[in-house]
Scaffold this active site. Structure first.
Site, PDB file in Angstrom:
ATOM      1  N   ASP A   1       0.852  -1.202   0.000  1.00 55.84           N
ATOM      2  CA  ASP A   1       0.000   0.000   0.000  1.00 55.84           C
ATOM      3  C   ASP A   1       0.884   1.247   0.000  1.00 55.84           C
ATOM      4  OD1 ASP A   1      -2.077   1.997   0.798  1.00 55.84           O
ATOM      5  OD2 ASP A   1      -3.267   0.231   1.296  1.00 55.84           O
TER       6      ASP A   1
ATOM      7  N   THR B   1     -15.871   5.580   0.673  1.00 55.10           N
ATOM      8  CA  THR B   1     -17.246   6.067   0.555  1.00 55.10           C
ATOM      9  C   THR B   1     -17.589   7.049   1.671  1.00 55.10           C
ATOM     10  OG1 THR B   1     -17.795   3.978   1.638  1.00 55.10           O
ATOM     11  CG2 THR B   1     -18.300   4.154  -0.697  1.00 55.10           C
TER      12      THR B   1
ATOM     13  N   TYR C   1     -14.218   6.074 -13.388  1.00 62.09           N
ATOM     14  CA  TYR C   1     -14.132   4.955 -12.433  1.00 62.09           C
ATOM     15  C   TYR C   1     -14.843   3.735 -13.006  1.00 62.09           C
ATOM     16  CZ  TYR C   1     -14.833   2.443  -7.955  1.00 62.09           C
ATOM     17  OH  TYR C   1     -14.847   1.505  -6.946  1.00 62.09           O
TER      18      TYR C   1
HETATM   19  N1  LIG Z   1     -16.124   1.112  -0.818  1.00 67.35           N
HETATM   20  C1  LIG Z   1     -16.951   0.802  -1.799  1.00 67.35           C
HETATM   21  O1  LIG Z   1     -18.163   1.121  -1.732  1.00 67.35           O
HETATM   22  C2  LIG Z   1     -16.472   0.029  -3.003  1.00 67.35           C
HETATM   23  C3  LIG Z   1     -17.445  -0.489  -3.865  1.00 67.35           C
HETATM   24  C4  LIG Z   1     -17.046  -1.233  -4.964  1.00 67.35           C
HETATM   25  C5  LIG Z   1     -15.697  -1.451  -5.203  1.00 67.35           C
HETATM   26  N2  LIG Z   1     -14.774  -0.927  -4.363  1.00 67.35           N
HETATM   27  C6  LIG Z   1     -13.372  -1.223  -4.668  1.00 67.35           C
HETATM   28  O2  LIG Z   1     -12.843  -2.004  -3.615  1.00 67.35           O
HETATM   29  C7  LIG Z   1     -11.437  -1.765  -3.494  1.00 67.35           C
HETATM   30  C8  LIG Z   1     -11.108  -1.396  -2.041  1.00 67.35           C
HETATM   31  O3  LIG Z   1     -11.756  -0.159  -1.749  1.00 67.35           O
HETATM   32  P1  LIG Z   1     -12.030   0.377  -0.266  1.00 67.35           P
HETATM   33  O4  LIG Z   1     -13.478   0.647  -0.201  1.00 67.35           O
HETATM   34  O5  LIG Z   1     -11.396  -0.493   0.738  1.00 67.35           O
HETATM   35  O6  LIG Z   1     -11.271   1.774  -0.379  1.00 67.35           O
HETATM   36  P2  LIG Z   1     -10.273   2.539   0.634  1.00 67.35           P
HETATM   37  O7  LIG Z   1     -10.074   3.879   0.038  1.00 67.35           O
HETATM   38  O8  LIG Z   1     -10.787   2.436   2.007  1.00 67.35           O
HETATM   39  O9  LIG Z   1      -8.932   1.687   0.539  1.00 67.35           O
HETATM   40  C9  LIG Z   1      -8.154   1.675  -0.642  1.00 67.35           C
HETATM   41  C10 LIG Z   1      -6.722   1.379  -0.289  1.00 67.35           C
HETATM   42  O10 LIG Z   1      -5.953   1.438  -1.501  1.00 67.35           O
HETATM   43  C11 LIG Z   1      -4.754   2.133  -1.239  1.00 67.35           C
HETATM   44  N3  LIG Z   1      -4.207   2.732  -2.477  1.00 67.35           N
HETATM   45  C12 LIG Z   1      -4.665   3.808  -3.157  1.00 67.35           C
HETATM   46  N4  LIG Z   1      -3.866   4.082  -4.200  1.00 67.35           N
HETATM   47  C13 LIG Z   1      -2.887   3.130  -4.183  1.00 67.35           C
HETATM   48  C14 LIG Z   1      -1.750   2.884  -4.995  1.00 67.35           C
HETATM   49  N5  LIG Z   1      -1.448   3.674  -6.054  1.00 67.35           N
HETATM   50  N6  LIG Z   1      -0.957   1.829  -4.706  1.00 67.35           N
HETATM   51  C15 LIG Z   1      -1.233   1.032  -3.621  1.00 67.35           C
HETATM   52  N7  LIG Z   1      -2.284   1.242  -2.803  1.00 67.35           N
HETATM   53  C16 LIG Z   1      -3.097   2.283  -3.078  1.00 67.35           C
HETATM   54  C17 LIG Z   1      -5.153   3.191  -0.212  1.00 67.35           C
HETATM   55  O11 LIG Z   1      -4.032   3.725   0.483  1.00 67.35           O
HETATM   56  C18 LIG Z   1      -6.097   2.395   0.680  1.00 67.35           C
HETATM   57  O12 LIG Z   1      -5.407   1.719   1.719  1.00 67.35           O
HETATM   58  C19 LIG Z   1     -11.126  -0.672  -4.508  1.00 67.35           C
HETATM   59  O13 LIG Z   1     -10.629  -1.239  -5.694  1.00 67.35           O
HETATM   60  C20 LIG Z   1     -12.473  -0.024  -4.754  1.00 67.35           C
HETATM   61  O14 LIG Z   1     -12.521   0.610  -6.022  1.00 67.35           O
HETATM   62  C21 LIG Z   1     -15.129  -0.187  -3.279  1.00 67.35           C
END
Ligand SMILES: NC(=O)c1ccc[n+]([C@@H]2O[C@H](COP(=O)([O-])OP(=O)(O)OC[C@H]3O[C@@H](n4cnc5c(N)ncnc54)[C@H](O)[C@@H]3O)[C@@H](O)[C@H]2O)c1
Length: 251
Positions: A37, A190, A152
């Protein structure tokens, strides 16, 4: 015997949100895990909490050199790569005619390019092992569409498509590739956008009448990482409380 005993996994974006839940679930099931990360403080804190079963690497999924040093370090330490959870992702809202192009580029770089680079980094090792499981985080935005998140959405459809194409290319080597499609999940991604109001509103649109939490998602990753899913590849697993199951208005 635990479900992931003996397996070595990389979880990108593993420092917080869904990634943290995936890391914890993998370790609980016996895996050794690299938390990869850009969030150094959170990543190190999590690794410290998990002891010998995990370590943190400062890693940018969009940089090829970062993948090279990550996999070289991992192979020197644990000598194999069984699972790649390509979970890191970023979300920025913006309309087609007004979103800053720098945002669009950043989304595609992390979400699409990062997932491709991740697969590229682990495939040579998995081919040699003749086994591996790659799990790519798409979204319900990779199954449908929503205004104000066109870039996205494009990245998440790309992940879904790359997953299917990769499963076709890699099946003969014993490498499985699947995508996970979370619905609205309560994580910093979110909550930082809309706070509790967004969560409350979101819940009214979901058949199960609640926003998901990271622990709703992690078991899907455990299944796809484990040998229980040994004949599952090119599949898409929606974990969304039913939002993509209907086209009905209102719910
Ligand atoms: N939260 C939602 O509602 C939701 C819904 C559908 C899909 N997703 C997907 O699920 C996955 C996880 O999302 P989340 O909700 O835990 O988000 P989050 O923002 O809480 O966590 C994302 C993590 O990715 C890390 N990150 C960002 N850019 C990075 C990079 N360049 N290299 C390495 N790490 C990096 C961040 O530091 C963070 O720890 C993502 O791919 C997101 O698009 C999320």
């Amino acid at each position: 015997m635990a479900r992931l005993d003996g397996k070595v996994a990389i979880v990108t974006g593993g420092a917080q949100g869904q990634g943290e839940a995936i890391v914890r679930a993998f370790v609980a099931e016996g895996a050794r895990v690299v938390i990869a990360d850009i969030a150094e403080d959170a990543g190190k804190t999590l690794a410290d909490d998990l002891g010998e079963a995990a370590y943190f690497v400062s890693h940018d999924v969009g940089e090829e050199s970062s993948w090279t040093s990550l996999t070289e370090g991992l192979l020197a330490r644990w000598e194999r790569i069984d699972v790649l959870a390509n979970n890191a992702g970023i979300l920025r809202f913006g309309n087609i005619d007004t979103a800053p192009l720098s945002d669009v580029e950043a989304i595609w770089r992390v979400n699409q390019w990062g997932v491709f680079l991740g697969m590229r980094a682990v495939v040579p090792t998995m081919k040699k092992q003749r086994s591996g499981s790659i799990i790519n985080a798409s979204s319900i935005e990779g199954l449908g569409g929503m205004g104000s998140v066109v870039p996205y959405c494009g990245s998440k459809w790309a992940i879904r498509g790359m997953t299917k194409a990769a499963s076709h290319e890699l099946g003969r080597y014993g490498i499985r590739v699947n995508s996970v499609h979370p619905g609205m999940i309560d994580t910093p991604m979110t909550r930082d956008v809309g706070g509790q109001d967004a969560m409350d509103f979101g819940a009214t649109k979901i058949p199960m009448r609640r926003v998901g939490v990271p622990d709703d998602i992690a078991p899907g990753y455990v299944f796809l990482a484990s040998d229980e899913s040994r004949y599952v590849t090119g599949a898409e697993l929606a974990i969304d409380g039913g939002v993509t199951a209907t086209h009905a208005f209102g719910g």
